[in-house]
Design an enzyme around this catalytic site. Structure first.
Site, PDB file in Angstrom:
ATOM      1  N   GLY A 239       0.744  -1.253   0.000  1.00  0.00           N
ATOM      2  CA  GLY A 239       0.000   0.000   0.000  1.00  0.00           C
ATOM      3  C   GLY A 239       0.769   1.295   0.000  1.00  0.00           C
ATOM      4  O   GLY A 239       0.159   2.351  -0.187  1.00  0.00           O
ATOM      5  N   GLU A 274       3.594  -6.913   1.572  1.00  0.00           N
ATOM      6  CA  GLU A 274       3.067  -7.237   0.245  1.00  0.00           C
ATOM      7  C   GLU A 274       3.112  -6.032  -0.690  1.00  0.00           C
ATOM      8  O   GLU A 274       2.079  -5.578  -1.175  1.00  0.00           O
ATOM      9  CB  GLU A 274       1.617  -7.725   0.379  1.00  0.00           C
ATOM     10  CG  GLU A 274       1.439  -8.905   1.323  1.00  0.00           C
ATOM     11  CD  GLU A 274      -0.033  -9.179   1.668  1.00  0.00           C
ATOM     12  OE1 GLU A 274      -0.903  -8.328   1.363  1.00  0.00           O
ATOM     13  OE2 GLU A 274      -0.304 -10.241   2.244  1.00  0.00           O
ATOM     14  N   PRO A 275       4.305  -5.487  -0.941  1.00  0.00           N
ATOM     15  CA  PRO A 275       4.372  -4.300  -1.795  1.00  0.00           C
ATOM     16  C   PRO A 275       4.085  -4.655  -3.258  1.00  0.00           C
ATOM     17  O   PRO A 275       4.503  -5.717  -3.725  1.00  0.00           O
ATOM     18  CB  PRO A 275       5.822  -3.832  -1.644  1.00  0.00           C
ATOM     19  CG  PRO A 275       6.582  -5.100  -1.381  1.00  0.00           C
ATOM     20  CD  PRO A 275       5.650  -5.960  -0.555  1.00  0.00           C
ATOM     21  N   GLY A 276       3.359  -3.791  -3.937  1.00  0.00           N
ATOM     22  CA  GLY A 276       3.132  -3.960  -5.374  1.00  0.00           C
ATOM     23  C   GLY A 276       3.564  -2.692  -6.086  1.00  0.00           C
ATOM     24  O   GLY A 276       4.697  -2.559  -6.542  1.00  0.00           O
ATOM     25  N   TYR A 318      -9.953   5.720 -11.614  1.00  0.00           N
ATOM     26  CA  TYR A 318      -9.677   6.437 -10.358  1.00  0.00           C
ATOM     27  C   TYR A 318      -9.380   7.917 -10.569  1.00  0.00           C
ATOM     28  O   TYR A 318      -8.792   8.541  -9.679  1.00  0.00           O
ATOM     29  CB  TYR A 318      -8.427   5.892  -9.656  1.00  0.00           C
ATOM     30  CG  TYR A 318      -8.242   4.413  -9.530  1.00  0.00           C
ATOM     31  CD1 TYR A 318      -9.145   3.634  -8.802  1.00  0.00           C
ATOM     32  CD2 TYR A 318      -7.121   3.796 -10.069  1.00  0.00           C
ATOM     33  CE1 TYR A 318      -8.910   2.277  -8.646  1.00  0.00           C
ATOM     34  CE2 TYR A 318      -6.884   2.444  -9.900  1.00  0.00           C
ATOM     35  CZ  TYR A 318      -7.792   1.686  -9.193  1.00  0.00           C
ATOM     36  OH  TYR A 318      -7.556   0.350  -9.021  1.00  0.00           O
ATOM     37  N   CYS A 344     -14.568   4.090 -27.631  1.00  0.00           N
ATOM     38  CA  CYS A 344     -15.877   4.734 -27.706  1.00  0.00           C
ATOM     39  C   CYS A 344     -16.524   4.810 -26.332  1.00  0.00           C
ATOM     40  O   CYS A 344     -17.482   4.084 -26.016  1.00  0.00           O
ATOM     41  CB  CYS A 344     -16.762   3.967 -28.676  1.00  0.00           C
ATOM     42  SG  CYS A 344     -16.026   3.953 -30.305  1.00  0.00           S
TER      43      CYS A 344
END
Ligand SMILES: *Cc1c(COP(=O)(O)O)cnc(C)c1O
Length: 415
Positions: A239, A274-276, A318, A344
């Site tokens: 996060g 749990e880094p992404g 987002y 479209c």
């Protein structure tokens, strides 16, 4: 810090001019810098060296096999959220004993596959899931190591779609119910309690929500131990945010590391992380070409490019900001434009009212910081084949995912 820099006016990835890649592989294409990825992986680990950690890369942020394989070679484990991600992580050479399985709903076949592989830990998110996992483990005559994902009810101050620890969230077990859920877990056959887990959201800029969550989980670990449970792992999730070029830069990995070390000092747990995004976001760009210019009503200027929301969903989903810059030497002057894709949908806007140097048909540009949740969320919407992915290392590069063809679009279909 990343390795996308201008050399003689032209934007390069490490030592490879992006224009060369556009010629060779076409556009749109995702381009990753290996040196940047490795640097981030090492900086992350060194920021947390005060703790006994296992870093599990969040596969969902950038699931390409070549990228996963780099992390596996750096000693990372993996945070997986589906059977498909388990398959990818194993194919990439990941060790099952370093994998944790997260997610609010796991299918029976997914549980079975993870048990068969012998993963480190299941992060369960509900009482009912504990029952399901117990049944699956008993059926295989195996023992599943579990942690409960607890919702610590902290405000991560991020976009509502990526805040996961508010009381209203679907994720985790409410902290108030945790001790009871652990009692249940202890009573079920096939389960072995190993730890406590949380993941409070994504693109978090401040250290404070992490410290708050760590404080609450620390208390919980102590009360669970007092209840007689052997808690020896604490999974703090991922996060930490990255700078996208809009607003304040997030806390650095060093600040994050120091805060976690302080918050968890002396707790005697293995800390899973749990880094992404943090590891891959600014190691990748989306390379695209300008198709044409058009003027809308009230002289609004549109730059239409060959990448759309199907290739990079984040702006539409987002209202995310990605810095945009031309690959060639920027032309003199500036104008306010909307950079839009060909899809479209009115939501297919990559940047709204952005001040950019003049861009003309045929120009190459990049959307920066697209390495995380970029290709991962790409779709074929509007029957658009998904982009190629390229990994650069110094002066060399290779295609790590071929551009899809029209044949790929209809694979498995019949008339
Ligand atoms: C998405 C996710 C992560 C990774 O989050 P980042 O913001 O990319 O670091 C880690 N753990 C879980 C459970 C997730 O769902």
């Amino acid at each position: 810090m990343n390795h996308f820099q201008r050399k003689r006016g032209e934007l390069c990835c490490e030592d490879v001019p992006l224009s060369e890649l556009a010629e060779e592989v076409g556009t749109p294409a995702y381009v990753y810098s290996q040196a940047t990825l490795l640097r981030h992986a090492r900086v992350f680990k060194s920021a947390l060296r005060g703790l006994d950690i296992l870093a599990c890369f969040a596969v969902k942020s950038a699931p390409n096999l070549a990228l996963l394989s780099l992390f596996a070679k750096e000693g990372f484990g993996f945070d997986i959220v589906s059977g498909g991600e388990l398959f990818r992580a194993l194919e990439a050479g990941g060790e099952a004993k370093k994998m944790v399985f997260s997610g609010v709903g796991k299918r029976e076949d997914e549980l079975q596959a993870a048990l068969q592989a012998g993963i480190l830990q299941f992060n369960c998110e509900s009482e009912e899931e504990l029952h399901q996992l117990s049944r699956a483990a008993v059926r295989r005559r195996s023992l599943a190591e579990v942690a409960l994902r607890v919702n610590p009810d902290v405000d991560a101050k991020t976009h509502p779609y990526i805040a996961t620890a508010l009381a209203s969230s679907k994720f985790g077990v409410p902290a108030a119910r945790a001790r009871k859920a652990y009692r249940l877990a202890a009573s079920l056959p096939g389960l072995k309690i190993a730890g406590v887990a949380c993941h409070i959201g994504s693109q978090i800029r401040e250290v404070k929500p992490f410290v708050e969550a760590a404080g609450k989980l620390r208390e919980l670990v102590l009360s669970l131990r007092a209840d007689g449970h052997a808690i020896h792992r604490l999974d703090m999730g991922g996060g930490l945010g990255v700078p996208y070029g809009d607003g304040d830069a997030p806390a650095s990995p060093q600040e994050y590391g120091e805060a976690l070390v302080r918050a968890l000092d002396g707790l005697d747990v293995k800390v899973l992380l749990e880094p992404g995004r943090l590891l891959v976001a600014n190691a990748g760009v989306l390379l695209s070409r300008v198709l044409l210019r058009k003027e809308g009503q009230r002289r609004r200027q549109f730059v239409v490019v060959d990448a759309g929301m199907n290739d990079l969903l984040r702006p539409a989903l987002y209202q995310a900001h990605h810095e945009i810059e031309p690959v060639g030497r920027p032309r003199r002057g500036a104008e306010i434009v909307d950079v839009v894709g060909p899809v479209c949908e009115s939501a297919d806007v990559l940047a709204k009212r952005r001040r950019l140097p003049p861009l003309h048909s045929g120009d190459l540009l990049v959307l920066r910081t697209a390495g995380a949740y970029g290709m991962a969320m790409a779709s074929q919407y509007n029957a658009r084949p998904r982009p190629a992915e390229v990994l650069v290392q110094g002066r060399s590069w290779r295609i790590i995912r071929a551009r899809e063809t029209y044949k790929d679009l209809i694979r498995g279909e019949s008339t």
